[in-house]
Design an enzyme around this catalytic site. Sequence first.
Site, short mmCIF file in Angstrom:
data_model
loop_
_atom_site.label_atom_id
_atom_site.label_comp_id
_atom_site.label_asym_id
_atom_site.label_seq_id
_atom_site.Cartn_x
_atom_site.Cartn_y
_atom_site.Cartn_z
N HIS A 58 7.50 -39.89 -64.43
CA HIS A 58 8.44 -40.87 -63.89
C HIS A 58 9.75 -40.15 -63.58
CE1 HIS A 58 6.51 -44.70 -65.79
NE2 HIS A 58 5.60 -43.86 -65.32
N GLU A 60 12.77 -40.84 -64.32
CA GLU A 60 13.66 -40.75 -65.50
C GLU A 60 13.24 -39.61 -66.41
OE1 GLU A 60 11.99 -43.48 -64.30
OE2 GLU A 60 12.75 -45.26 -65.32
N CYS A 88 10.73 -48.40 -67.75
CA CYS A 88 9.58 -48.91 -68.50
C CYS A 88 9.78 -48.58 -69.98
CB CYS A 88 8.30 -48.27 -67.99
SG CYS A 88 8.17 -46.50 -68.36
N CYS A 91 10.08 -44.73 -70.65
CA CYS A 91 11.35 -44.16 -70.22
C CYS A 91 12.51 -44.70 -71.05
CB CYS A 91 11.56 -44.43 -68.74
SG CYS A 91 10.35 -43.56 -67.69
#
Length: 159
Positions: A58, A60, A88, A91
Amino acid sequence: MAIRAQNDDYRLMALAIEEARSAAASGEVPVGAVLVVDGEVLAARGNERERRHDPTAHAEMLVLRDAAAMVGGWRLKDATLYVTLEPCAMCAGAIVLARIRRLVYGADDPKAGAAGTIFNIVDHPALNHQPEVRAGVMAREAAAMLREFFAIRRERDLL
């Protein structure tokens, strides 16, 4: 919040949106992130799950890894993280563990948001760190990019 800080938030979120656009152009879900310390961009990335075949790639997570490598440690206590979509659970947990001082995000994530929409990991009282959170910065732009991406995917029957 001071006007200068608000302007910085919009300027830096615009960089995250550019990262999201780049991710979308490569077939990734358009999420972008930028990590800043003392006004200096340390890392900027878009999602790379498809390209890397990695469920943890991801935006992040990638900027947290890049920034930690740059500063030579995992504690990013003076950092602000800008991300186009609400983090999410994975993260959000990483944001707490990295001791991020401030999280600024664009669009809420009604399916997986863990900064207040579904869960609130970043402000859970049992955890040892809670970053300051500012939600909704350039939310319309970020949400529109996601809607368009998924509409095209559905049209092409790629979902």
